[in-house]
Write an enzyme that holds these catalytic residues in place. Structure first.
Site, mmCIF file in Angstrom:
data_model
loop_
_atom_site.group_PDB
_atom_site.id
_atom_site.type_symbol
_atom_site.label_atom_id
_atom_site.label_comp_id
_atom_site.label_asym_id
_atom_site.label_seq_id
_atom_site.Cartn_x
_atom_site.Cartn_y
_atom_site.Cartn_z
ATOM 1 C CG HIS A 173 -10.391 0.749 -6.475
ATOM 2 N ND1 HIS A 173 -11.411 0.021 -7.038
ATOM 3 C CD2 HIS A 173 -9.441 -0.151 -6.128
ATOM 4 C CE1 HIS A 173 -11.102 -1.263 -7.023
ATOM 5 N NE2 HIS A 173 -9.910 -1.394 -6.477
ATOM 6 C CB SER A 174 -9.254 0.032 -10.387
ATOM 7 O OG SER A 174 -9.068 -0.711 -11.568
ATOM 8 C CG MET A 175 -9.289 1.286 -15.155
ATOM 9 S SD MET A 175 -7.667 1.417 -15.959
ATOM 10 C CE MET A 175 -8.070 2.448 -17.365
ATOM 11 C CB THR A 202 -4.151 3.121 -10.227
ATOM 12 O OG1 THR A 202 -5.273 3.515 -9.438
ATOM 13 C CG2 THR A 202 -4.224 3.813 -11.581
#
Length: 899
Positions: A173-175, A202
């Site tokens: 998730h995300s970074m 991301t």
């Protein structure tokens, strides 16, 4: 005082720019659909079992942990290792929690229960201590190495099992998704340790806010590796974006780089995912039930029955992901679907010869096959369209062929067959119609960008059709934004009529779906996440699935507020660079006025006079133009100059018409209001100081270096070296503000103590100035000199405030991890702190009277202009470079005391 220096026209301009900025911000933060995600709930109490790591590993990474997710009996059973399932590793993102794994973990557990645990997944999650890796990139490499160790630890938990896994699937998730991609760049990492990578929201293309060089270096390393080694990377990757609800990470950043030839990669927006059809914000993408159900279905379809693990067949993996995330035919996934079906058995066959047909099924006792002979329809019509409200996962439409022809030979098809199964207690409707393409495929040119919504284009659909395809001509740029209004008018009907409108973008998977009840008036936003590629000739489509009982009227017009929203969405991160550039120009004007006239003019006056776009933008445009020539590019590389930010934005298809001018005007506005705020803050703090302390006097003798200044400077440098550079910068900034507040309080006290007679005041001022001129070595500060100094200090505070704000993320990161690390390493602000601390210390004791006769003042006043150009050229996409451009004129300003 500050407002008096601005004329009404300029003030009106600044207010108008605030209004425009508010419109853009409103569109970004509120101008999207409501959250239609269903919450995913746990059926049993969630448990997180901590996995014991090797002692050396735990000592090397004291802030990080690895957990196994479980619920109820499953959690109890798996407290005794080893494990027997299929490992999936969840990586949280910026400030993310390892507990975010519970949504997909719980749904996967329920799915496993439905099949009596024939297959099941073991969901692991990494605790990154909720680090702010989107703002501070110094720990990204450390996280990547820890994940590598976690993968090896996870696989050891399955040792000795009959179907022990040799790889893991990763959900980032995300970074966390970027960290997963970075695993492949590690020297000792084996690529076959990962069999599948799914990233959620991301930012793959570039960092959202490039606040330090560690983030941009990390991105460069990862993306360059994936591009250069694309042919050797066999990792199936899926990137899912949240759509316009996710204002933290815009969806355009989530699309995997197009330059790679990596054929096992898919990028899609959640609003385009079949059976999901909703936009998610940055956090809800991990718990959105519709999306997590789709993901879990894909996981179970990826299982190889022989190995009881995720298949190693890349084609099958890509086929499964395409089936669930791109084009879902409303059927269960079949690896080798049957092309030919034998329609046999005791069923009713009903021939249909009309061109438009509707059948309402209710409590059907036996199966029915409706056959449509195609021979006669082929002479009049070109297409056929059928729709059904029956939620069935079996095939319900077939095409009959002659025994001597093949299926691909469409002219040889003899009949279309619609299958209606026997149902009890269920009611559904099946519609079919034949039509000519030219009557249902209608061209609708969009309005011009600068029409500002004053004009519109309209299409009236008078035919009784079930399907229309509107081609949106001239629509393909990210700076375009429109509102489509669909008005449906229906004849008298008793039942509710549903219409579906779908925006289809053929060059990227970012479709959106709108469901409306007819009759109604429905407004739909029309804007893009990805611009149309240069060589792409496709046209954006607005598909309408309608009712034959209704007439439709479609109107499209430009939405000015949404255009501003696109400006903020795509270029809002560059605004600090334009603000700093404007302040530098005003700073230049003040320094030059001090050199030429001996007095420092108001910040607002200088901002109005000096902050002009033509002083900055033409230079950037000329450099960008010259970089198109080989000889200039070679010279540029020889001088080791970094890539121009405007070139980077062009490569990312982010060029707006006049975008630099628009951002410069917004920067001017922000610089004005920030100057007003800093000036007002100094006055307020000085009033509080006078209320708490005895009134102070103007300094009788001006001392550039007070006795305590060297000691204070050394202490702050030691603080920077041993702890965190941003902390030392903040303390130096507070010291500087304190000195300015003290000066403001002294000036206020002096003015209040002076007689009201202006003649007497002028005489005393002249006397003070005469005394000042006659004693060069012991300068005394007059009220005029104090006011000049405060004007200059106000501008310097404005510049320093932006430096402090840009350094805050590393300070917050350091404070959050203080119990693990006393010293921030690596520290992006340490080199800057070593220069800025003594500079601020000297400037805090600097007055205009002490530098106006400096030989260095003229040179100092010339530096801010080229630096203002450099800020735009090299700092708009690399914000961490801004302090480097700011400290140079400040350092020269401080040196004016000695030269």
């Amino acid at each position: 005082m500050f407002l008096h220096s601005v004329n009404l026209w300029n003030l009106a301009f600044y207010v108008f720019m605030v209004f425009l900025a508010t419109l853009g911000l409103w569109d970004v933060f509120f101008g999207f659909e409501e959250n239609k995600c269903s919450m995913s709930y746990m059926f049993e109490y969630p448990e997180y079992q901590k996995i014991e790591l090797p002692k050396k590993l735990a000592k090397r990474y004291p802030a990080y942990e690895l957990y196994l997710y479980g619920e109820g009996s499953y959690a109890e059973e798996h407290k005794i290792l080893p494990l027997t399932g299929i490992p999936v590793l969840f990586l949280p993102g910026n400030a993310g929690s390892y507990k975010q794994v519970r949504s997909i973990g719980s749904i996967a557990l329920r799915k496993a229960e439905d099949i009596d645990f024939k297959y099941h997944f073991d969901f692991f999650s990494v605790n990154f201590n909720e680090e702010l890796v989107a703002l501070y990139g110094g720990s990204l490499q450390k996280q990547t190495k820890f994940v590598h160790e976690c993968i090896k630890t996870i696989l050891k938990l399955y040792k000795g099992q009959e179907f022990a896994p040799k790889s893991v699937a990763i959900i980032g998730h995300s970074m966390g998704g970027l960290v997963a991609r970075a695993l492949l760049t590690l020297k000792n990492f084996k690529h076959d340790l990962i069999n599948l990578l799914i990233t959620q929201a991301t930012p793959h293309v570039a960092p959202v806010m490039p606040l330090d060089r560690f983030i941009t270096d990390f991105y460069t390393t990862v993306n360059n590796y994936w591009i250069l080694n694309a042919r050797h990377i066999n990792l199936t990757t899926l990137s899912v974006a949240g759509g316009f609800r996710d204002y933290q990470v815009r969806s355009g950043l989530t699309f995997l780089p197009k330059l790679s030839h990596h054929t096992s990669a898919l990028s899609v927006v959640s609003s385009a995912v079949p059976k999901t059809w909703v936009s998610t914000d940055h956090l809800s993408i991990v718990w959105c039930k519709q999306l997590q159900l789709t993901t879990v279905r894909a996981f179970f379809d990826l299982i190889d029955a022989d190995t009881k693990q995720i298949t190693q067949n890349s084609k099958k993996k890509l086929s499964v992901l395409n089936h669930h995330f791109i084009r879902h035919p409303s059927k269960h996934f079949e690896e080798n679907p049957a092309i030919i079906s034998d329609l046999t058995g005791t069923s009713m066959w009903v021939p249909v010869k009309v061109s438009k047909w509707t059948y309402v099924a209710y409590n059907e006792s036996e199966k029915i096959y409706f056959t449509f002979p195609l021979e006669n329809h082929r002479k009049i019509y070109t297409h056929v369209y059928c729709q059904s409200t029956m939620l069935d996962t079996n095939s319900w439409i077939f095409a009959c062929i002659n025994s001597t022809s093949i299926l691909q030979d469409y002219p040889s098809l003899s009949h279309l067959v619609v299958y209606v199964p026997s149902v009890h207690g269920s009611k559904f409707v099946v519609d079919c119609e034949f039509f000519k393409k030219e009557k249902r495929y209608i061209q609708l040119p969009v309005t011009h960008l600068f029409s500002f919504g004053l004009s519109s284009r309209k299409v009236v659909l008078n035919t009784n059709g079930l399907y229309y395809n509107l081609e949106l001509l001239n629509f393909g740029q990210i700076y375009q934004a429109f509102k489509i209004n669909v008005v449906s008018k229906c004849s008298a009907v008793k039942e509710e009529i549903t219409s579906i409108y779908r925006l289809h973008i053929p060059w990227s998977y970012e479709d959106s779906l709108t469901i409306a009840q007819a009759p109604s008036s429905t407004e739909i936003s029309l804007k893009l996440h990805i611009a149309q590629p240069e060589n792409d000739t496709h046209v954006a489509l607005f598909k309408m699935y309608t009712s034959s009982d209704c007439r439709y009227e479609v109107t499209v017009k430009t939405s000015f507020s949404q255009i501003l929203g696109q400006v903020v969405r795509f270029h809002g991160g560059a605004l600090p660079a334009y603000v700093v550039s404007n302040i530098l120009l005003a700073y230049r004007g003040q320094l030059y006025s001090l050199f030429s006239t001996g007095c420092c003019l108001e910040y607002a006056t200088m901002l109005d006079k000096e902050a002009k776009p033509y002083k900055v933008d033409p230079f950037v445009i000329i450099i960008k133009f010259l970089l198109g020539y080989k000889w200039f590019k070679e010279l540029w590389d020889v001088l080791l100059l970094p890539e121009l930010d405007a070139v980077i934005l062009t490569s990312q298809s982010m060029c707006f018409p006049l975008i630099s001018l628009i951002l410069f005007l917004f920067g001017t506005c922000t610089a004005y209001w920030s100057g007003l705020l800093s000036s007002a803050s100094v006055r307020l703090l000085s009033s509080l100081w006078l209320a708490l302390k005895r009134p102070s006097e103007l300094p009788k003798d001006i001392k550039m270096i007070s006795p305590d200044l060297p000691f204070l400077t050394i202490v702050l440098i030691i603080v920077s070296w041993t702890t965190c550079g941003a902390l030392a910068i903040l303390l130096s900034y507070l010291y500087y503000v304190f000195k300015v507040v003290h000066l403001q309080a002294s000036l206020t006290t002096f003015k209040n103590s002076q007689p009201v007679n202006p003649k007497h005041s002028r005489r005393s001022e002249k006397k003070s100035n005469h005394h000042k001129d006659s004693s060069i070595h012991h300068l005394r500060l007059s009220a005029n000199d104090a006011e000049d100094s405060l004007r200059m200090h106000s501008t310097v505070i404005n510049l320093l405030t932006w430096i402090v704000l840009l350094s805050m993320p590393s300070l917050i990161y350091w404070l959050k991890n203080l119990r693990y690390y006393f010293k921030l390493n690596p520290d992006p602000c340490k080199p800057l702190a070593f220069i800025l601390i003594p500079t601020m210390a000297i400037l805090g004791n600097t007055y205009t009277v002490s530098i106006k006769s400096s030989k260095l003042l003229k040179t100092t006043s010339q530096f801010p202009l080229p630096l203002a150009v450099g800020v735009i050229a090299f700092g708009s996409a690399h914000l961490y470079r801004l302090p480097c451009f700011v400290f140079i004129p400040l350092l020269l300003h401080a040196l004016c005391n000695f030269m």
